[in-house]
Design a protein around this motif. Structure first.
Motif, PDB file in Angstrom:
ATOM      1  N   ASP A  29       0.820  -1.215   0.000  1.00 14.94           N
ATOM      2  CA  ASP A  29       0.000   0.000   0.000  1.00 14.94           C
ATOM      3  C   ASP A  29       0.851   1.261   0.000  1.00 14.94           C
ATOM      4  O   ASP A  29       0.458   2.278  -0.545  1.00 14.94           O
ATOM      5  CB  ASP A  29      -0.951  -0.019   1.197  1.00 14.94           C
ATOM      6  CG  ASP A  29      -1.944  -1.162   1.101  1.00 14.94           C
ATOM      7  OD1 ASP A  29      -2.401  -1.458  -0.012  1.00 14.94           O
ATOM      8  OD2 ASP A  29      -2.247  -1.775   2.134  1.00 14.94           O
ATOM      9  N   ASP A  30       2.010   1.226   0.633  1.00 19.46           N
ATOM     10  CA  ASP A  30       2.904   2.378   0.687  1.00 19.46           C
ATOM     11  C   ASP A  30       4.339   1.869   0.654  1.00 19.46           C
ATOM     12  O   ASP A  30       4.910   1.526   1.690  1.00 19.46           O
ATOM     13  CB  ASP A  30       2.650   3.196   1.951  1.00 19.46           C
ATOM     14  CG  ASP A  30       3.456   4.481   2.001  1.00 19.46           C
ATOM     15  OD1 ASP A  30       4.338   4.684   1.132  1.00 19.46           O
ATOM     16  OD2 ASP A  30       3.213   5.298   2.911  1.00 19.46           O
ATOM     17  N   ALA A  31       4.923   1.843  -0.535  1.00 18.45           N
ATOM     18  CA  ALA A  31       6.269   1.289  -0.710  1.00 18.45           C
ATOM     19  C   ALA A  31       7.351   2.135  -0.048  1.00 18.45           C
ATOM     20  O   ALA A  31       8.481   1.680   0.095  1.00 18.45           O
ATOM     21  CB  ALA A  31       6.565   1.118  -2.196  1.00 18.45           C
ATOM     22  N   SER A  32       7.003   3.354   0.381  1.00 24.04           N
ATOM     23  CA  SER A  32       8.011   4.196   1.031  1.00 24.04           C
ATOM     24  C   SER A  32       8.273   3.765   2.481  1.00 24.04           C
ATOM     25  O   SER A  32       9.256   4.172   3.076  1.00 24.04           O
ATOM     26  CB  SER A  32       7.588   5.669   0.996  1.00 24.04           C
ATOM     27  OG  SER A  32       6.439   5.873   1.818  1.00 24.04           O
ATOM     28  N   LEU A  33       7.395   2.930   3.031  1.00 23.96           N
ATOM     29  CA  LEU A  33       7.576   2.448   4.404  1.00 23.96           C
ATOM     30  C   LEU A  33       8.605   1.322   4.436  1.00 23.96           C
ATOM     31  O   LEU A  33       8.772   0.603   3.448  1.00 23.96           O
ATOM     32  CB  LEU A  33       6.249   1.925   4.963  1.00 23.96           C
ATOM     33  CG  LEU A  33       5.144   2.946   5.198  1.00 23.96           C
ATOM     34  CD1 LEU A  33       3.859   2.247   5.608  1.00 23.96           C
ATOM     35  CD2 LEU A  33       5.554   3.956   6.254  1.00 23.96           C
ATOM     36  N   GLN A  38       5.021  -2.353   6.154  1.00 18.50           N
ATOM     37  CA  GLN A  38       4.165  -2.301   4.980  1.00 18.50           C
ATOM     38  C   GLN A  38       2.935  -3.184   5.136  1.00 18.50           C
ATOM     39  O   GLN A  38       2.996  -4.266   5.693  1.00 18.50           O
ATOM     40  CB  GLN A  38       4.940  -2.749   3.738  1.00 18.50           C
ATOM     41  CG  GLN A  38       5.930  -1.731   3.260  1.00 18.50           C
ATOM     42  CD  GLN A  38       6.647  -2.184   2.009  1.00 18.50           C
ATOM     43  OE1 GLN A  38       6.417  -3.267   1.494  1.00 18.50           O
ATOM     44  NE2 GLN A  38       7.533  -1.337   1.502  1.00 18.50           N
ATOM     45  N   THR A  39       1.822  -2.674   4.604  1.00 18.66           N
ATOM     46  CA  THR A  39       0.615  -3.476   4.440  1.00 18.66           C
ATOM     47  C   THR A  39       0.452  -3.713   2.941  1.00 18.66           C
ATOM     48  O   THR A  39       0.889  -2.897   2.123  1.00 18.66           O
ATOM     49  CB  THR A  39      -0.625  -2.760   5.006  1.00 18.66           C
ATOM     50  OG1 THR A  39      -0.766  -1.489   4.367  1.00 18.66           O
ATOM     51  CG2 THR A  39      -0.499  -2.571   6.512  1.00 18.66           C
ATOM     52  N   TRP A  40      -0.140  -4.838   2.577  1.00 16.98           N
ATOM     53  CA  TRP A  40      -0.301  -5.213   1.173  1.00 16.98           C
ATOM     54  C   TRP A  40      -1.778  -5.460   0.871  1.00 16.98           C
ATOM     55  O   TRP A  40      -2.545  -5.839   1.759  1.00 16.98           O
ATOM     56  CB  TRP A  40       0.491  -6.480   0.875  1.00 16.98           C
ATOM     57  CG  TRP A  40       1.980  -6.328   0.938  1.00 16.98           C
ATOM     58  CD1 TRP A  40       2.728  -5.953   2.021  1.00 16.98           C
ATOM     59  CD2 TRP A  40       2.896  -6.555  -0.114  1.00 16.98           C
ATOM     60  NE1 TRP A  40       4.057  -5.942   1.693  1.00 16.98           N
ATOM     61  CE2 TRP A  40       4.197  -6.321   0.383  1.00 16.98           C
ATOM     62  CE3 TRP A  40       2.772  -6.952  -1.442  1.00 16.98           C
ATOM     63  CZ2 TRP A  40       5.335  -6.456  -0.393  1.00 16.98           C
ATOM     64  CZ3 TRP A  40       3.907  -7.096  -2.212  1.00 16.98           C
ATOM     65  CH2 TRP A  40       5.173  -6.837  -1.695  1.00 16.98           C
ATOM     66  N   THR A  41      -2.157  -5.286  -0.385  1.00 18.81           N
ATOM     67  CA  THR A  41      -3.537  -5.486  -0.817  1.00 18.81           C
ATOM     68  C   THR A  41      -3.567  -6.333  -2.082  1.00 18.81           C
ATOM     69  O   THR A  41      -2.706  -6.191  -2.952  1.00 18.81           O
ATOM     70  CB  THR A  41      -4.223  -4.121  -1.085  1.00 18.81           C
ATOM     71  OG1 THR A  41      -4.209  -3.361   0.126  1.00 18.81           O
ATOM     72  CG2 THR A  41      -5.661  -4.309  -1.539  1.00 18.81           C
ATOM     73  N   VAL A  42      -4.585  -7.192  -2.165  1.00 20.26           N
ATOM     74  CA  VAL A  42      -4.849  -8.003  -3.362  1.00 20.26           C
ATOM     75  C   VAL A  42      -5.890  -7.261  -4.198  1.00 20.26           C
ATOM     76  O   VAL A  42      -6.907  -6.808  -3.667  1.00 20.26           O
ATOM     77  CB  VAL A  42      -5.376  -9.401  -2.971  1.00 20.26           C
ATOM     78  CG1 VAL A  42      -5.705 -10.217  -4.204  1.00 20.26           C
ATOM     79  CG2 VAL A  42      -4.383 -10.116  -2.070  1.00 20.26           C
ATOM     80  N   TRP A  43      -5.627  -7.138  -5.483  1.00 23.37           N
ATOM     81  CA  TRP A  43      -6.499  -6.430  -6.412  1.00 23.37           C
ATOM     82  C   TRP A  43      -6.961  -7.365  -7.528  1.00 23.37           C
ATOM     83  O   TRP A  43      -6.191  -8.189  -8.009  1.00 23.37           O
ATOM     84  CB  TRP A  43      -5.746  -5.278  -7.071  1.00 23.37           C
ATOM     85  CG  TRP A  43      -5.277  -4.217  -6.134  1.00 23.37           C
ATOM     86  CD1 TRP A  43      -4.135  -4.235  -5.367  1.00 23.37           C
ATOM     87  CD2 TRP A  43      -5.912  -2.977  -5.865  1.00 23.37           C
ATOM     88  NE1 TRP A  43      -4.038  -3.082  -4.650  1.00 23.37           N
ATOM     89  CE2 TRP A  43      -5.118  -2.288  -4.933  1.00 23.37           C
ATOM     90  CE3 TRP A  43      -7.076  -2.380  -6.325  1.00 23.37           C
ATOM     91  CZ2 TRP A  43      -5.444  -1.033  -4.456  1.00 23.37           C
ATOM     92  CZ3 TRP A  43      -7.406  -1.122  -5.849  1.00 23.37           C
ATOM     93  CH2 TRP A  43      -6.597  -0.454  -4.923  1.00 23.37           C
ATOM     94  N   LEU A  44      -8.207  -7.197  -7.967  1.00 24.98           N
ATOM     95  CA  LEU A  44      -8.728  -7.855  -9.163  1.00 24.98           C
ATOM     96  C   LEU A  44      -8.810  -6.789 -10.249  1.00 24.98           C
ATOM     97  O   LEU A  44      -9.361  -5.706 -10.022  1.00 24.98           O
ATOM     98  CB  LEU A  44     -10.108  -8.460  -8.913  1.00 24.98           C
ATOM     99  CG  LEU A  44     -10.802  -9.061 -10.133  1.00 24.98           C
ATOM    100  CD1 LEU A  44     -10.024 -10.260 -10.676  1.00 24.98           C
ATOM    101  CD2 LEU A  44     -12.224  -9.467  -9.787  1.00 24.98           C
ATOM    102  N   ASP A 138      -2.431   2.634 -11.347  1.00 21.51           N
ATOM    103  CA  ASP A 138      -1.823   3.960 -11.524  1.00 21.51           C
ATOM    104  C   ASP A 138      -0.312   3.930 -11.343  1.00 21.51           C
ATOM    105  O   ASP A 138       0.280   4.841 -10.776  1.00 21.51           O
ATOM    106  CB  ASP A 138      -2.450   4.970 -10.567  1.00 21.51           C
ATOM    107  CG  ASP A 138      -3.943   5.179 -10.826  1.00 21.51           C
ATOM    108  OD1 ASP A 138      -4.341   5.119 -12.004  1.00 21.51           O
ATOM    109  OD2 ASP A 138      -4.699   5.365  -9.856  1.00 21.51           O
ATOM    110  N   GLY A 139       0.319   2.842 -11.814  1.00 16.90           N
ATOM    111  CA  GLY A 139       1.762   2.748 -11.784  1.00 16.90           C
ATOM    112  C   GLY A 139       2.345   2.238 -10.478  1.00 16.90           C
ATOM    113  O   GLY A 139       3.565   2.099 -10.355  1.00 16.90           O
ATOM    114  N   ARG A 140       1.487   1.948  -9.505  1.00 19.60           N
ATOM    115  CA  ARG A 140       1.980   1.395  -8.236  1.00 19.60           C
ATOM    116  C   ARG A 140       2.698   0.083  -8.517  1.00 19.60           C
ATOM    117  O   ARG A 140       2.254  -0.716  -9.321  1.00 19.60           O
ATOM    118  CB  ARG A 140       0.810   1.145  -7.286  1.00 19.60           C
ATOM    119  CG  ARG A 140       1.256   0.492  -5.973  1.00 19.60           C
ATOM    120  CD  ARG A 140       0.091   0.122  -5.106  1.00 19.60           C
ATOM    121  NE  ARG A 140      -0.613   1.313  -4.717  1.00 19.60           N
ATOM    122  CZ  ARG A 140      -1.807   1.328  -4.140  1.00 19.60           C
ATOM    123  NH1 ARG A 140      -2.421   0.195  -3.894  1.00 19.60           N
ATOM    124  NH2 ARG A 140      -2.383   2.445  -3.802  1.00 19.60           N
TER     125      ARG A 140
END
Length: 146
Positions: A29-33, A38-44, A138-140
């Motif tokens: 969710d925030d690669a700067s951490l 870091q927390t991660w999210t699964v997207w469809l 969006d490029g994440r």
């Protein structure tokens, strides 16, 4: 009593069309951490030009940990409709599960045709070295499985 002229559909009668334009991405969710925060999210992601309807996702993790077989609970998600060109959050995922195989079985309708596919992230896949920019997010940076 069976009627002799009645045809019951067999597996061979069902057209299995390959899934294209539908992906699962897993991204921090925030690669700067720092990695430990870091927390991660699964997207469809629906990269198709048409909407997907009656989308069902079953997620589960399984594998070996400290010499014993372990498995997470199976979680199920439903989305009534997923518009074209949309990425939707499915679930958060704990980085403590990255040593397991994480599987997402996606089933959906496109028009009257049903599709399904298993997206499998094997151990070692969800690491910083494997992150690439994902246009639909969006490029994440994340790991994309198509």
């Amino acid at each position: 009593m069976l009627r002799p002229n009645v045809h019951f559909p067999l597996k061979n009668d069902i057209p299995f069309i390959p899934v294209e334009g539908v992906s699962i991405a897993i991204a921090p969710d925030d690669a700067s951490l720092p990695p430990e925060l870091q927390t991660w999210t699964v997207w469809l992601i629906n990269d198709k030009a048409e909407p997907l309807t009656n989308v069902l996702i079953v997620s589960e993790g399984y594998g070996e940990h400290q010499g014993q077989m372990v498995a997470t609970s199976k979680l199920r998600y439903h989305f009534e409709e997923l518009e074209p060109g949309i990425a939707v959050k499915v679930e958060p995922i704990d980085p403590g599960l990255f040593h397991l195989t994480n599987q997402y079985w996606v089933s959906y309708y496109q028009g009257a045709q049903i599709f399904d596919k298993k997206f499998v992230f094997v151990p070692g896949t969800l690491e910083a070295a494997n992150l690439t920019p994902i246009a639909a997010l969006d490029g994440r940076a994340g790991v994309l499985h198509s």
